[in-house]
Design an enzyme around this catalytic site. Structure first.
Site, PDB file in Angstrom:
ATOM      1  N   ASP A   1       0.882  -1.168   0.000  1.00 15.25           N
ATOM      2  CA  ASP A   1       0.000   0.000   0.000  1.00 15.25           C
ATOM      3  C   ASP A   1       0.919   1.217   0.000  1.00 15.25           C
ATOM      4  OD1 ASP A   1      -1.684   2.098   0.542  1.00 15.25           O
ATOM      5  OD2 ASP A   1      -2.430   1.309   2.452  1.00 15.25           O
TER       6      ASP A   1
ATOM      7  N   LYS B   1       2.993  11.267  -3.539  1.00 17.48           N
ATOM      8  CA  LYS B   1       1.934  10.594  -4.303  1.00 17.48           C
ATOM      9  C   LYS B   1       0.990  11.604  -4.955  1.00 17.48           C
ATOM     10  CE  LYS B   1      -1.554   6.985  -3.531  1.00 17.48           C
ATOM     11  NZ  LYS B   1      -2.050   6.051  -2.510  1.00 17.48           N
TER      12      LYS B   1
ATOM     13  N   GLU C   1      -7.003   0.570  -4.868  1.00 18.84           N
ATOM     14  CA  GLU C   1      -7.058   0.486  -3.403  1.00 18.84           C
ATOM     15  C   GLU C   1      -8.407  -0.041  -2.904  1.00 18.84           C
ATOM     16  OE1 GLU C   1      -5.862   4.454  -2.349  1.00 18.84           O
ATOM     17  OE2 GLU C   1      -3.793   4.084  -2.976  1.00 18.84           O
TER      18      GLU C   1
ATOM     19  N   ASP D   1     -13.147   5.549   2.463  1.00 15.99           N
ATOM     20  CA  ASP D   1     -11.739   5.630   2.867  1.00 15.99           C
ATOM     21  C   ASP D   1     -11.431   7.025   3.399  1.00 15.99           C
ATOM     22  OD1 ASP D   1      -8.975   5.806   3.029  1.00 15.99           O
ATOM     23  OD2 ASP D   1      -8.592   4.994   1.030  1.00 15.99           O
TER      24      ASP D   1
END
Ligand code: AMP
Length: 644
Positions: free
Chosen positions: A25, A87, A183, A205
Site C-alpha cells: 500500500d 503521491k 485500493e 476511505d
C-alpha cells in the site's frame, strides 16, 4: 531440435514452491508491506516492530537518503529537501498542480514535475522508488529471500500516467510488479468479498488528509469500479483542528507556530482516545487542562462527517445505485475508527459497515492476498477473475506434442513455470515454440512465436535445467522466458496471444479440440512411443560405441544391432506413413479419419514391441556396464574407505 520434458505436467517443482510475493500500500502519508504466510495475510513490521513507513524521503547534500521516520525527523530542519506526499505529484506535470499548493522547489521536466533538492533534481518517481525500495528490503529481510513480485495499490481514480509512473517507481526499486490494484478493490479482497456473493459494495476511505469513496460491482469474480468521488482536502487531521478550534477560545490565549503544533498533537491523541473512551483530558502545553467528552467532540465535528456524505451521494448517483441497494460497506483509513463515522455510515446505508480488519491495513492485506494468488501459491482456487485466457498456451515438446503451461480459462494476470531439460548430450541451444490451442499436436494448434535459448553449457542429456516461465499480464500480453538454472543464460519473448483471434476462431478451435479428444490421445501415445524409441536407439548406439568391444562378444553385439535395426525399421515405417498421410490429405483433421485410428494404434503397438525387444536385448549389456562402472570406482580403495 525440440524439447524433452522431464518434470511431469502438474508435478513441476516451481508451482509448488512457496514464492515470495508481497502487497504494498503505497500511501500518501504512510506505506505498508504485507504478505501471506501459512494462508494468513499479515503486515510486515520493520526491525523495531513498526508497521507504517511514513512516505517521506530526505535527500542529504552527499546524495544519501533517509526514508520514513528518519526522514520525518529531518523535515523541520530541512523542509525543502524532505519530500512528503509525493503521491500527490506522481504522474503529474507542473501545470496540473494548483500554484502554491506544494511547498517545495518545483521545476518543469519533460512530462513530469521535478523537485529541486540539495542532492539535485528529483522526481516523484524517485521518491516513490525510495519508499518502495525500503519496503522491498524490509520484506526480503523478513521473508529470507528475493521477492518474485509485488502487487502495488493505487487510487481507483489514478489515470494511465499516474499508474505508469507508479510502475516506473517500482521498477526503479527493483520490484517486479505483478499487478497494480485499485485500493478499494484491495480492501474488498481483504474482506474476502471477491469470494462471496455478487453485488454492489462501497469503500469509504477516510485517511489523515484525504477522503475517497468508491462504488464497486462484483460480478463473476470481477470487481468493476462503477464510480469514485472524494475530497482531497478532508481527513482525520481536520478533526484535530476542530478540537483545537473548540479548545483555543476557552484557554484565553492565541496560538501559532510551535504552540499550535503542540496543541494539534494533543488534539490528535485526544481524538484517537475518544474512539475507545467517553472522556479525555486535554493538557495545554503552557499549563491547565480541560475535559472533552465524546458527545462534545461529536457535536463539533458533525459538519465534517456531513461533508464526507457529499461525495458518497455523488458516487452513488454516478453509479446509478441507491443507498439501500448497496450490499456492503468497507471502511478504510485510520479515521474510520471514530464511532461517529461508523454511525453515520450505518445511518446512510441502513446497514452496519464491515469493521473486522484494521482499517490502516486493509489495503495492504488485500494486495498481499492478490500477490499470493498471482505468484501461484494458491493453486486454482480463489483466483481473482479479471480476464481469462481464451485458449491454453503451451510449448512444443519432443515428437510435435504440446505441453500446456497456462490452461484455458486461467484468470489473468497469471504466471506459471515448468522445468525442461536437454534431449541430446552436449546440446547448447534449445528452440522454444510457443503455441496456443487445446489440441495435443503442435500441427493442430496456433503457432504464436519461436525463440531460441543459446549458450547452454554442454552437459549430458537431461542434466540441464531450463525453467520456462509463462506470464500473461492483465492486458493479455504473454511474456515467455527461459532460464538455464546452472549457467543463468536466459532468453525472453513477448507476444500478444489474443491478437487476431476472433470469438468464432476461439469457438472453432475449441470445437475441433472436443471432437478430436480421442484421436488426439491416440496420436499423443503414438508420438510418445516414437520419442521413447528414438531415445533408446541413441542411448544404445552411444553405449555400443563406448563399451561394445570391451564387454560384448561379437554374436552379442550382432544381436543388439539386429534389435536396433528392428526399432529403426518400425520408426521409418511410421514416419513414411505420416508423410504419406500429410501429402494425401493435407487439411484433414484426425477426427475426420476414423479409418486412420486402428493404423495409428497398430503402429504404436509394433513400435512398442520393437522397443521392448531392444530393451531385453541390451539388459545383460547394461548390467555389465554397471559392474564395470562400480569396479572402476572401487579400484585402489580399501573396503573401509567405501563401507557405509
Ligand atoms: P491513515 O492516513 O489511513 O493512516 O489515517 C490517519 C488518520 O487516522 C489520522 O488522522 C489519525 O489521527 C486517524 N486515526 C488513527 N487512529 C485513530 C483512532 N483510533 N481514532 C480516530 N482516528 C484515528
Amino acid at each position: 531440435m525440440a524439447l524433452l520434458q522431464i518434470a511431469e505436467p502438474g508435478r513441476a517443482t516451481a508451482p509448488h514452491q512457496h514464492r515470495l510475493a508481497v502487497g504494498i500500500d503505497l500511501g500518501t502519508t504512510n506505506s505498508l508491506v504485507a504478505t501471506v504466510q501459512s494462508g494468513q495475510p499479515r503486515v510486515l513490521p520493520d526491525g523495531q516492530g513498526r508497521m507504517l513507513l511514513p512516505s517521506v524521503v530526505h535527500y542529504a547534500a552527499d546524495g544519501s537518503t533517509a526514508v520514513g521516520q528518519d526522514a520525518q525527523a529531518l523535515a523541520a530542519a530541512h523542509p525543502l529537501d524532505t519530500i512528503a506526499s509525493a503521491k500527490r505529484l506522481i504522474g503529474r506535470r507542473r501545470a496540473d498542480l494548483p500554484p502554491g499548493s506544494v511547498a517545495l522547489r518545483l521545476e518543469d521536466m519533460p512530462g513530469m514535475v521535478g523537485i529541486r533538492t540539495q542532492a539535485g533534481l528529483k522526481t516523484p518517481v524517485d521518491v516513490g522508488a525510495e519508499v518502495l525500495r525500503r519496503l522491498r528490503e524490509r520484506a526480503e529481510a523478513a521473508l529470507g529471500g528475493p521477492l518474485v513480485g509485488a502487487v502495488i495499490t493505487v487510487p481507483a481514480y489514478f489515470d494511465d500516467a499516474q499508474r505508469q509512473a507508479t510502475k516506473d517507481a517500482a521498477q526503479q526499486a527493483g520490484l517486479n510488479v505483478l499487478r497494480l490494484l485499485n485500493e478499494p478493490t484491495a480492501a474488498a479482497v481483504a474482506y474476502g468479498l471477491d469470494q462471496g456473493s455478487e453485488g454492489v459494495y462501497v469503500v469509504y476511505d477516510l485517511g489523515g488528509g484525504t477522503f475517497d469513496v468508491s462504488v464497486l460491482r462484483l460480478a463473476r469474480g470481477v470487481f468493476e469500479v462503477l464510480a469514485t468521488a472524494g475530497d482531497a482536502m478532508l481527513g482525520g487531521d481536520d478533526f484535530d483542528r476542530a478540537i483545537v478550534d473548540w479548545w483555543l477560545p476557552q484557554t484565553g490565549r492565541d496560538a501559532g507556530g510551535a504552540e499550535l503544533a503542540a496543541l494539534l498533537r494533543e488534539a490528535r491523541i485526544a481524538k484517537e482516545r475518544l474512539s475507545s473512551q467517553g472522556t479525555v483530558e486535554l493538557r495545554h502545553p503552557a499549563g491547565g487542562s480541560l475535559l472533552l467528552t465524546r458527545a462534545v467532540f461529536e457535536a463539533v465535528t458533525a459538519g465534517l462527517i456531513a461533508r464526507t456524505l457529499v461525495p458518497v451521494r455523488k458516487a452513488l448517483r454516478d453509479a446509478g445505485i441507491r443507498a439501500d441497494e448497496v450490499d456492503g460497506i468497507v471502511l478504510v483509513g485510520g479515521a474510520t475508527r471514530m464511532p461517529q463515522v461508523r454511525a453515520a455510515v450505518e445511518r446512510h446505508f441502513g446497514r452496519a459497515p464491515y469493521t473486522g480488519i484494521d482499517p490502516d491495513q486493509a489495503v495492504a492485506l488485500g494486495a498481499a492476498i492478490q500477490a499470493d494468488q498471482l505468484a501461484g501459491n494458491r493453486g486454482a482456487d480463489g483466483l481473482l477473475l479479471l480476464d481469462v485466457c481464451p485458449l491454453s498456451l503451451g510449448l512444443e515438446t519432443m515428437g510435435g506434442l504440446v505441453e500446456k503451461i497456462i490452461p484455458r480459462n486461467a484468470t489473468l494476470p497469471t504466471a506459471r513455470a515448468q522445468d525442461f531439460t536437454t534431449f541430446k548430450d552436449g546440446q547448447t541451444a534449445m528452440s522454444l515454440h510457443v503455441v496456443q490451442g487445446e489440441r495435443e499436436l503442435v500441427a493442430e494448434c496456433r503457432s504464436l512465436a519461436r525463440f531460441t535459448l543459446h549458450g547452454i553449457p554442454p552437459m549430458t542429456a537431461g542434466a540441464a535445467r531450463i525453467r520456462v516461465t509463462f506470464q500473461v499480464d492483465a492486458d493479455g500480453l504473454l511474456g515467455v522466458s527461459a532460464v538455464e538454472q546452472i549457467s543463468g543464460v536466459h532468453a525472453h519473448i513477448e507476444v500478444k496471444p489474443s491478437y487476431g483471434l476472433s470469438n468464432e476462431h476461439v469457438v472453432d478451435m475449441l470445437r475441433s479440440a472436443i471432437g478430436a479428444a480421442e484421436s488426439d490421445a491416440h496420436a499423443r501415445m503414438a508420438r510418445e512411443a516414437q520419442v521413447d524409441a528414438r531415445r533408446l536407439l541413441d542411448a544404445t548406439q552411444a553405449a555400443l560405441h563406448q563399451d561394445g568391444d570391451a564387454l560384448l562378444s561379437p554374436p552379442e553385439q550382432q544381436a543388439i544391432v539386429a534389435a536396433m535395426q528392428a526399432v529403426s525399421d518400425q520408426l521409418e515405417a511410421v514416419l513414411t506413413d505420416a508423410q504419406a498421410r500429410a501429402g494425401e490429405q493435407p487439411d484433414q483433421q484426425p477426427d475426420q479419419q476414423p479409418n486412420g485410428q486402428p493404423d495409428l494404434l497398430a503402429q504404436r503397438d509394433a513400435l512398442r514391441a520393437a522397443t521392448e525387444a531392444l530393451n531385453r536385448a541390451t539388459a545383460t549389456f547394461a548390467m555389465r556396464r554397471m559392474d564395470a562402472g562400480i569396479r572402476a570406482a572401487l579400484t585402489g580403495r580399501r573396503v573401509e574407505q567405501v563401507a557405509v
